[in-house]
Design a protein around this motif. Structure first.
Motif, PDB file in Angstrom:
ATOM      1  N   UNK A 186       0.839  -1.194   0.000  1.00 32.36           N
ATOM      2  CA  UNK A 186       0.000   0.000   0.000  1.00 32.36           C
ATOM      3  C   UNK A 186       0.878   1.249   0.000  1.00 32.36           C
ATOM      4  N   UNK A 187       2.001   1.185   0.695  1.00 32.17           N
ATOM      5  CA  UNK A 187       2.919   2.328   0.712  1.00 32.17           C
ATOM      6  C   UNK A 187       3.412   2.648  -0.702  1.00 32.17           C
ATOM      7  N   UNK A 188       3.772   1.614  -1.453  1.00 33.72           N
ATOM      8  CA  UNK A 188       4.232   1.837  -2.826  1.00 33.72           C
ATOM      9  C   UNK A 188       3.091   2.343  -3.708  1.00 33.72           C
ATOM     10  N   UNK A 189       1.883   1.857  -3.472  1.00 28.32           N
ATOM     11  CA  UNK A 189       0.730   2.373  -4.220  1.00 28.32           C
ATOM     12  C   UNK A 189       0.573   3.869  -3.978  1.00 28.32           C
ATOM     13  N   UNK A 190       0.696   4.285  -2.722  1.00 28.54           N
ATOM     14  CA  UNK A 190       0.553   5.703  -2.393  1.00 28.54           C
ATOM     15  C   UNK A 190       1.689   6.539  -2.988  1.00 28.54           C
ATOM     16  N   UNK A 191       2.914   6.024  -2.911  1.00 28.43           N
ATOM     17  CA  UNK A 191       4.046   6.757  -3.473  1.00 28.43           C
ATOM     18  C   UNK A 191       3.922   6.858  -4.993  1.00 28.43           C
ATOM     19  N   UNK A 192       3.335   5.835  -5.608  1.00 25.60           N
ATOM     20  CA  UNK A 192       3.172   5.833  -7.056  1.00 25.60           C
ATOM     21  C   UNK A 192       2.211   6.889  -7.568  1.00 25.60           C
ATOM     22  N   UNK A 193       1.401   7.469  -6.684  1.00 31.06           N
ATOM     23  CA  UNK A 193       0.451   8.509  -7.089  1.00 31.06           C
ATOM     24  C   UNK A 193       1.154   9.811  -7.454  1.00 31.06           C
ATOM     25  N   UNK A 194       2.387   9.941  -7.010  1.00 30.26           N
ATOM     26  CA  UNK A 194       3.141  11.152  -7.323  1.00 30.26           C
ATOM     27  C   UNK A 194       3.920  11.647  -6.123  1.00 30.26           C
ATOM     28  N   UNK A 195       4.943  12.440  -6.388  1.00 27.59           N
ATOM     29  CA  UNK A 195       5.796  12.966  -5.324  1.00 27.59           C
ATOM     30  C   UNK A 195       5.010  13.890  -4.414  1.00 27.59           C
ATOM     31  N   UNK A 196       4.867  13.492  -3.145  1.00 24.86           N
ATOM     32  CA  UNK A 196       4.210  14.333  -2.164  1.00 24.86           C
ATOM     33  C   UNK A 196       2.693  14.276  -2.167  1.00 24.86           C
ATOM     34  N   UNK A 215      10.914  -3.298 -12.135  1.00 25.51           N
ATOM     35  CA  UNK A 215       9.697  -3.495 -12.919  1.00 25.51           C
ATOM     36  C   UNK A 215       8.843  -2.234 -13.063  1.00 25.51           C
ATOM     37  N   UNK A 216       8.994  -1.297 -12.159  1.00 28.17           N
ATOM     38  CA  UNK A 216       8.109  -0.135 -12.138  1.00 28.17           C
ATOM     39  C   UNK A 216       8.945   1.150 -12.167  1.00 28.17           C
TER      40      UNK A 216
END
Length: 273
Positions: A186-196, A215-216
């Motif tokens: 979930x942390x990576x999902x949130x970080x993937x939304x964009x910086x900050x 991979x991402x």
């Protein structure tokens, strides 16, 4: 005059009960012909659900190898990390081959018979983020991590690495906002939304992060590793016989090359100790 016989009897009972406690875990395993291991359901490449919805990964395979050496079947349980790390399992679980980093606090409830691999702690940021290049840049930032982990202790500036207490860790940051998660997913999902957007960075270990980085392309490393942490097998505190047996089994797994082979299989390098 009757006190001496009574005292002797009491000491005999105490010794017997202490001996029984010391071998309680191994006795239970041998009687049930089953080893109950505990680990996280989502901590790739150490433990995760594969395409067949079965637990897989480095820690899973190591647990299977331990059960094979003991001549028993393996049953794996996946409670939350908070439950695992709190200890005081009261016989529900026999062993944690679950990437646990020893600490003084954990040593109050666990024994750590074996260090079975080591991995460096790293900062992961969104690939478009040019603000964070090292630990000093975490000041005022929101950082995701697995709750009750060594990374949380690091950001709280009170991490003590068991077995390396003399290591002087650097804490070149102030006022970091810690965002605890049950798993890295979930942390990576949130970080993937964009910086900050929801997170500025994630603190995790390189071995876990590397497959995502490969991979991402939304993610990248920020700076050099912060520290290297040993990961140990954990068992309930005070069972000397089980402690000795775990040491014996892992010595065999190291000597026959099993740990090295599993490390190469899942990590692509030998991180076993």
């Amino acid at each position: 005059m009757k006190f001496k016989p009574l005292l002797a009897l009491g000491l005999t009972i105490l010794a017997a009960s202490t001996h029984a406690f010391a071998g309680a875990t191994l006795d239970r395993i041998e009687q049930k012909k089953e080893l109950v291991g505990v680990l996280m359901e989502s901590y790739p490449p150490f433990s995760f659900l594969n395409d067949q919805n079965q637990l897989d990964g480095f820690d899973v395979d190591v647990a299977k190898a331990v059960a094979d050496k003991l001549g028993v079947k393996l049953r794996l349980e996946t409670p939350s990390w908070d439950v695992i790390a709190a200890g005081r399992w009261s016989g529900r679980y026999d062993i944690c081959i679950c990437s646990m980093t020893p600490s003084k606090a954990r040593a109050e409830v666990f024994d750590f018979p074996v260090k079975y691999y080591a991995s460096p702690a790293v900062i992961v940021v969104n690939a478009k983020d040019d603000r964070i290049h090292a630990a000093k840049d975490l000041s005022g930032k929101k950082v995701g991590l697995t709750s009750a982990s060594s990374y949380e202790s690091y950001l709280n500036k009170n991490l003590v690495i068991e077995g390396a207490e003399d290591t002087q860790l650097q804490y070149p940051f102030d006022d970091v906002q810690i965002a605890p998660y049950d798993t890295d997913n979930v942390a990576f999902q949130d970080l993937g939304l964009g910086a900050g957007v929801r997170l500025d960075a994630i603190l995790t270990n390189l071995v876990t992060a590397q497959p995502r980085l490969n991979q991402d392309k939304r993610f990248k490393l920020a700076g050099a590793p912060l520290y290297s942490e040993p990961n140990s097998v954990a068992i309930e505190k005070g069972d000397a016989q089980w402690d000795a047996k775990v040491r014996e089994v892992f010595a065999q797994l190291k000597q026959d090359g099993t740990l090295s082979k599993l490390s190469q299989k899942w990590i692509g390098a030998d991180i076993s100790q």
